[in-house]
Scaffold this active site. Sequence first.
Site, PDB file in Angstrom:
ATOM      1  N   GLY A  33       1.013  -1.674  -0.120  1.00  0.00           N
ATOM      2  CA  GLY A  33       0.032  -0.295  -0.626  1.00  0.00           C
ATOM      3  C   GLY A  33       0.702   0.902  -0.125  1.00  0.00           C
ATOM      4  O   GLY A  33       1.864   0.717  -0.362  1.00  0.00           O
ATOM      5  N   ASN A  34       0.328   2.351   0.454  1.00  0.00           N
ATOM      6  CA  ASN A  34       1.156   3.559   0.483  1.00  0.00           C
ATOM      7  C   ASN A  34       0.326   4.490   1.196  1.00  0.00           C
ATOM      8  O   ASN A  34      -1.283   3.621   1.803  1.00  0.00           O
ATOM      9  CB  ASN A  34       0.988   4.054  -1.213  1.00  0.00           C
ATOM     10  CG  ASN A  34       0.038   4.492  -1.409  1.00  0.00           C
ATOM     11  OD1 ASN A  34      -0.713   5.080  -0.753  1.00  0.00           O
ATOM     12  ND2 ASN A  34      -1.194   3.783  -2.609  1.00  0.00           N
ATOM     13  N   PRO A  35       0.950   5.505   2.152  1.00  0.00           N
ATOM     14  CA  PRO A  35      -0.157   6.349   3.038  1.00  0.00           C
ATOM     15  C   PRO A  35      -0.834   7.108   2.811  1.00  0.00           C
ATOM     16  O   PRO A  35      -1.166   8.312   3.297  1.00  0.00           O
ATOM     17  CB  PRO A  35       2.165   6.601   3.734  1.00  0.00           C
ATOM     18  CG  PRO A  35       3.379   7.238   2.964  1.00  0.00           C
ATOM     19  CD  PRO A  35       2.789   6.268   1.544  1.00  0.00           C
ATOM     20  N   ALA A  36      -1.140   7.480   0.932  1.00  0.00           N
ATOM     21  CA  ALA A  36      -2.605   8.388   1.390  1.00  0.00           C
ATOM     22  C   ALA A  36      -3.727   7.977   2.100  1.00  0.00           C
ATOM     23  O   ALA A  36      -4.091   7.129   2.863  1.00  0.00           O
ATOM     24  CB  ALA A  36      -2.768   7.613   0.215  1.00  0.00           C
TER      25      ALA A  36
ATOM     26  N   ALA B 283      -4.453   7.756  -4.285  1.00  0.00           N
ATOM     27  CA  ALA B 283      -2.533   7.036  -4.601  1.00  0.00           C
ATOM     28  C   ALA B 283      -3.406   5.587  -5.449  1.00  0.00           C
ATOM     29  O   ALA B 283      -3.005   4.984  -4.285  1.00  0.00           O
ATOM     30  CB  ALA B 283      -1.989   7.794  -4.091  1.00  0.00           C
TER      31      ALA B 283
END
Length: 205
Positions: free
Chosen positions: A21-24, A88
């Site tokens: 995942g990503n921190p969005a 994102a």
Amino acid sequence: MNIVVTAGTTYEFIDAVRFIGNPASGKMGYEIAKAAVARGHKCTLISGPTYLKPPNRVKILKVVSAQDMYREVMKAYKNADAVVMAAAVSDYRPQKRYINKIKKDSKILNLKLIKTPDILSRIGKNKGKRILIGFALEVQNAQKNAIEKLHKKNLDYIVLNMPMSFGKDKISASIISKDEKIVELKSISKKILARKLIKLLERKG
Ligand code: CTP
């Protein structure tokens, strides 16, 4: 107008408990949805995993992965006058999801990743009269890459921003239009940027 907004990250599961995942945080997309209904528009918010509270008067569809988001956007965008892709979205997902939790038996674990569908590009190919706004998260050659994305994905506007705005209430961004006019905005609240984007949609719609 009928506005579809996407927000947040996507989770691409590797096994029963782990994901890519990503921190969005989803803050930007949620502010856009709030700004849309505050101006009297109809809004469908397609949201990846987030701790944010669903905004009032917004139709919210919660998704987990890029593929889920793709499915929901493809259904919702047909009746939309505008689509704002603030999410994102993960560009790759594990080819295989292990059913159980992977045990640390081997020293090296190879994961094969495959591309997820590029949602915005697919919509761009079937744009019709819709207004499309994308976001570009860039680290190097930011402006050049963002302009390339804008044309490649057949967008009306692209909002160029940097990873440091992840999770923050403020954002430094540039709004770039199809004719390559650039408006630079330094450290403004996501709420104000959201209002500006809705105004742009109203002017074009
Ligand atoms: N996007 C999308 N579907 C994907 C990936 C991205 O719709 N699978 C959308 C994002 O929501 C954003 C825009 O495309 O509005 C640009 O996303 P970004 O991550 O900056 O660029 P990519 O197209 O993924 O290209 P790259 O990661 O190679 O820079």
